[in-house]
Enzyme design. Structure first.
Site, PDB file in Angstrom:
ATOM      1  N   ASN A   1      39.839  71.657  41.625  1.00 35.36           N
ATOM      2  CA  ASN A   1      39.002  71.031  40.471  1.00 35.36           C
ATOM      3  C   ASN A   1      37.484  71.829  40.566  1.00 35.36           C
ATOM      4  O   ASN A   1      36.657  71.636  39.980  1.00 35.36           O
ATOM      5  CB  ASN A   1      38.770  69.831  40.524  1.00 35.36           C
ATOM      6  CG  ASN A   1      39.605  68.924  39.561  1.00 35.36           C
ATOM      7  OD1 ASN A   1      39.738  67.815  39.435  1.00 35.36           O
ATOM      8  ND2 ASN A   1      40.481  69.668  38.794  1.00 35.36           N
TER       9      ASN A   1
ATOM     10  N   THR B   1      37.251  64.807  42.520  1.00 37.22           N
ATOM     11  CA  THR B   1      38.291  65.365  41.727  1.00 37.22           C
ATOM     12  C   THR B   1      38.873  64.408  40.751  1.00 37.22           C
ATOM     13  O   THR B   1      38.891  63.285  40.809  1.00 37.22           O
ATOM     14  CB  THR B   1      39.162  66.167  42.572  1.00 37.22           C
ATOM     15  OG1 THR B   1      40.221  65.013  42.943  1.00 37.22           O
ATOM     16  CG2 THR B   1      38.878  66.877  43.500  1.00 37.22           C
ATOM     17  N   CYS B   2      39.593  65.107  39.752  1.00 36.28           N
ATOM     18  CA  CYS B   2      40.265  63.983  38.492  1.00 36.28           C
ATOM     19  C   CYS B   2      41.635  63.516  39.097  1.00 36.28           C
ATOM     20  O   CYS B   2      42.353  62.822  38.408  1.00 36.28           O
ATOM     21  CB  CYS B   2      40.649  64.881  37.420  1.00 36.28           C
ATOM     22  SG  CYS B   2      41.474  66.226  37.438  1.00 36.28           S
ATOM     23  N   ASP B   3      42.182  63.643  40.412  1.00 32.14           N
ATOM     24  CA  ASP B   3      43.387  63.180  41.060  1.00 32.14           C
ATOM     25  C   ASP B   3      42.878  61.886  41.489  1.00 32.14           C
ATOM     26  O   ASP B   3      42.290  61.685  42.352  1.00 32.14           O
ATOM     27  CB  ASP B   3      43.779  64.269  42.096  1.00 32.14           C
ATOM     28  CG  ASP B   3      45.075  63.987  42.461  1.00 32.14           C
ATOM     29  OD1 ASP B   3      45.661  62.788  42.389  1.00 32.14           O
ATOM     30  OD2 ASP B   3      45.788  64.945  43.060  1.00 32.14           O
TER      31      ASP B   3
END
Length: 385
Positions: A363, A323-325
Site C-alpha cells: 500500500n 494499510t487498507c487491509d
C-alpha cells in the site's frame, strides 16, 4: 529493506530525537553502544565461540560494528548473506546452517569458503558430497526434540529426530567429514533447561553413533528484553556450561544468537495518525516494521507525547496499521496512557531484530527513517547490555 541513516545530528535518547526532528515517517533508532554492550555480555558469559545469525538484522552497519567489536564468525542462510559478510570481512568464518540448499547455493557456499554445513536429511548430505564439499569440512547434524519453552518452535520445519541424527553422524564420519551437532531450541526461549535437554540428547546420539563431536553448536533462541528489562542470559550460559558434563569428552561449544544480540539495540518510533475511542491508527503495522507482532506478540510500547504533556492513567487500546487491509492489526490490546492523541509517537522497544530485511512496501507504506542515539532509555541507570 536497508536504508541509509538520515542526515541529522545524533541525539542522546529516542525521546530527544523525536522532539527535535518529528516528521511523519516511522523512525528506527539505533544505539551502537547497546549493541556492543550485548556483544560483550555474550563474549564474557558464553562458554565458547559466539557467532551472529545474519538473518536477524542484515544491516551492513550492524555487521561492520560486530566485526569491529571482535566477531569473527557468522551464520549465513543464503548466497546473498555470504556476499554481505564477505564485503565487510574477507576473513570471517561462515556457517551455512540453513539445512536445505539448491545445488547452485551449495556451489556458492563452496566458492565463499563456507566452513560448516548443517544437515538434517540423508538426501541433503548426499547433495553436499555430490557437489564437492571437501572431506575434512565440518558437517553439523541438526537435531530436533519436542522441547517446550520458546515463543515458537523451529523443529516443525528443520531438524532430524535422534534416530536419523545418529545415522547422519555415522554416514558423515565415514565420508571423511569433521562431524558436529547443532540445534535450535526455538525463538525467545527463556528456559535454560531447554538447552540442557538438547545437549544431553546430543551426547546420547553421538555416543550411539560411536563418534566424538568436533564441536557442539547450541544455536540461537536466546531471549531479548521485549518487556523492557534486561534478559536473563547468565542462567542460560551457566546451564550450557554445565551441560557439557553429559559428554564423555566435552566438545568445543559455539552459539549463533541473532535476536538476543541486536533486538535491544534498537527502538522503533511510529506516529499515531488518528484516534477513534479505544482504537489507534498508526503510521506502520504488520506489513512493515511491526511484522513480528502477530507471531511473537507486542513488545513494550512507550508513549512519547507530541506536546510533552503528563501521562494519564493507562487504558487498553487496539492498534491498527495504516494499510487498507483489515488484517493489519497488532494482536490483543496494548496498555497506553489514556490521553494518547493524534500526532503522538509510540516507541516500540526491542525492535532491532527482524525489522530490517523483512519490511514490505504494501500500500505504499513500509519506508522508515534511520537515526542513531547514544542510549535507548531516558533513565541513564537503565541498561540493556
Amino acid at each position: 529493506m536497508l536504508q541509509a541513516p538520515i542526515d541529522c545530528a545524533r541525539a542522546e535518547t529516542p525521546e530527544d530525537w523525536l522532539t527535535r526532528h518529528g516528521g511523519e515517517a516511522p523512525v528506527l533508532l539505533y544505539c551502537p553502544a547497546a549493541l556492543m554492550a550485548r556483544h560483550d555480555r555474550f563474549r564474557r558469559g558464553f562458554p565458547g565461540a559466539v557467532t551472529y545469525a545474519v538473518k536477524a538484522n542484515p544491516d551492513p552497519a550492524v555487521i561492520a560494528a560486530l566485526v569491529q567489536g571482535g566477531m569473527t564468525a557468522f551464520d549465513v542462510a543464503s548466497p546473498a548473506e555470504m556476499a554481505l559478510v564477505r564485503a565487510i570481512s574477507a576473513e570471517a568464518v561462515l556457517h551455512y546452517h540453513n539445512p536445505v540448499r539448491s545445488r547452485g547455493e551449495i556451489a556458492a557456499g563452496i566458492a565463499a569458503g563456507v566452513a560448516s554445513w548443517s544437515v538434517d536429511d540423508a538426501g541433503e548430505l548426499d547433495k553436499l558430497v555430490a557437489c564437492g564439499v571437501a572431506p575434512g569440512t565440518e558437517i553439523a547434524v541438526r537435531l530436533k526434540l519436542p522441547v517446550a519453552g520458546a515463543a515458537y518452535d523451529f523443529g516443525a520445519k528443520f531438524g532430524a529426530d535422534p534416530a536419523l541424527a545418529q545415522q547422519l553422524l555415522t554416514r558423515a564420519a565415514k565420508a571423511g567429514f569433521k562431524v558436529s551437532m547443532t540445534f535450535h531450541v526455538g525463538t525467545q526461549c527463556t528456559d535454560p533447561g531447554a538447552w540442557v535437554a538438547y545437549m544431553q540428547a546430543c551426547a546420547r546420539v553421538a555416543r550411539a553413533a560411536g563418534v566424538r563431536l568436533a564441536r557442539l553448536n547450541v544455536g540461537g533462541g536466546f531471549p531479548s528484553g521485549r518487556d523492557g528489562g534486561a534478559p536473563a542470559l547468565e542462567p542460560i550460559f551457566a546451564a550450557i556450561a554445565a551441560g557439557r558434563d553429559a559428554f564423555d569428552t566435552p566438545s568445543e561449544l559455539a552459539c549463533e544468537p541473532g535476536r538476543a544480540l541486536v533486538a535491544d539495540a534498537m527502538a522503533y518510533a511510529v506516529r499515531v495518525k488518528a484516534r477513534r475511542g479505544a482504537a489507534l491508527y498508526l503510521g506502520d503495522g504488520i506489513y512493515g516494521g511491526l511484522s513480528e507482532c502477530p507471531s511473537i506478540g507486542v513488545p513494550r510500547v512507550d508513549l512519547v507525547a507530541d506536546d510533552r504533556r503528563a501521562a494519564a492513567a493507562p487504558r487498553a487500546f487496539a492498534l491498527w496499521g495504516p494499510t487498507c487491509d483489515s488484517l493489519d492489526r497488532l494482536p490483543g490490546e496494548t496498555a497506553l496512557p489514556g490521553n494518547v492523541a493524534e500526532g503522538d509517537w509510540l516507541l516500540f522497544r526491542s525492535a532491532g531484530a527482524y525489522l530490517v530485511g523483512v519490511t514490505t512496501c504494501f500500500n505504499g507504506y513500509g519506508t522508515y527513517d534511520r537515526a542513531e542515539v547514544e542510549r535507548l532509555w531516558t533513565d541513564p541507570s537503565r541498561s540493556l547490555g
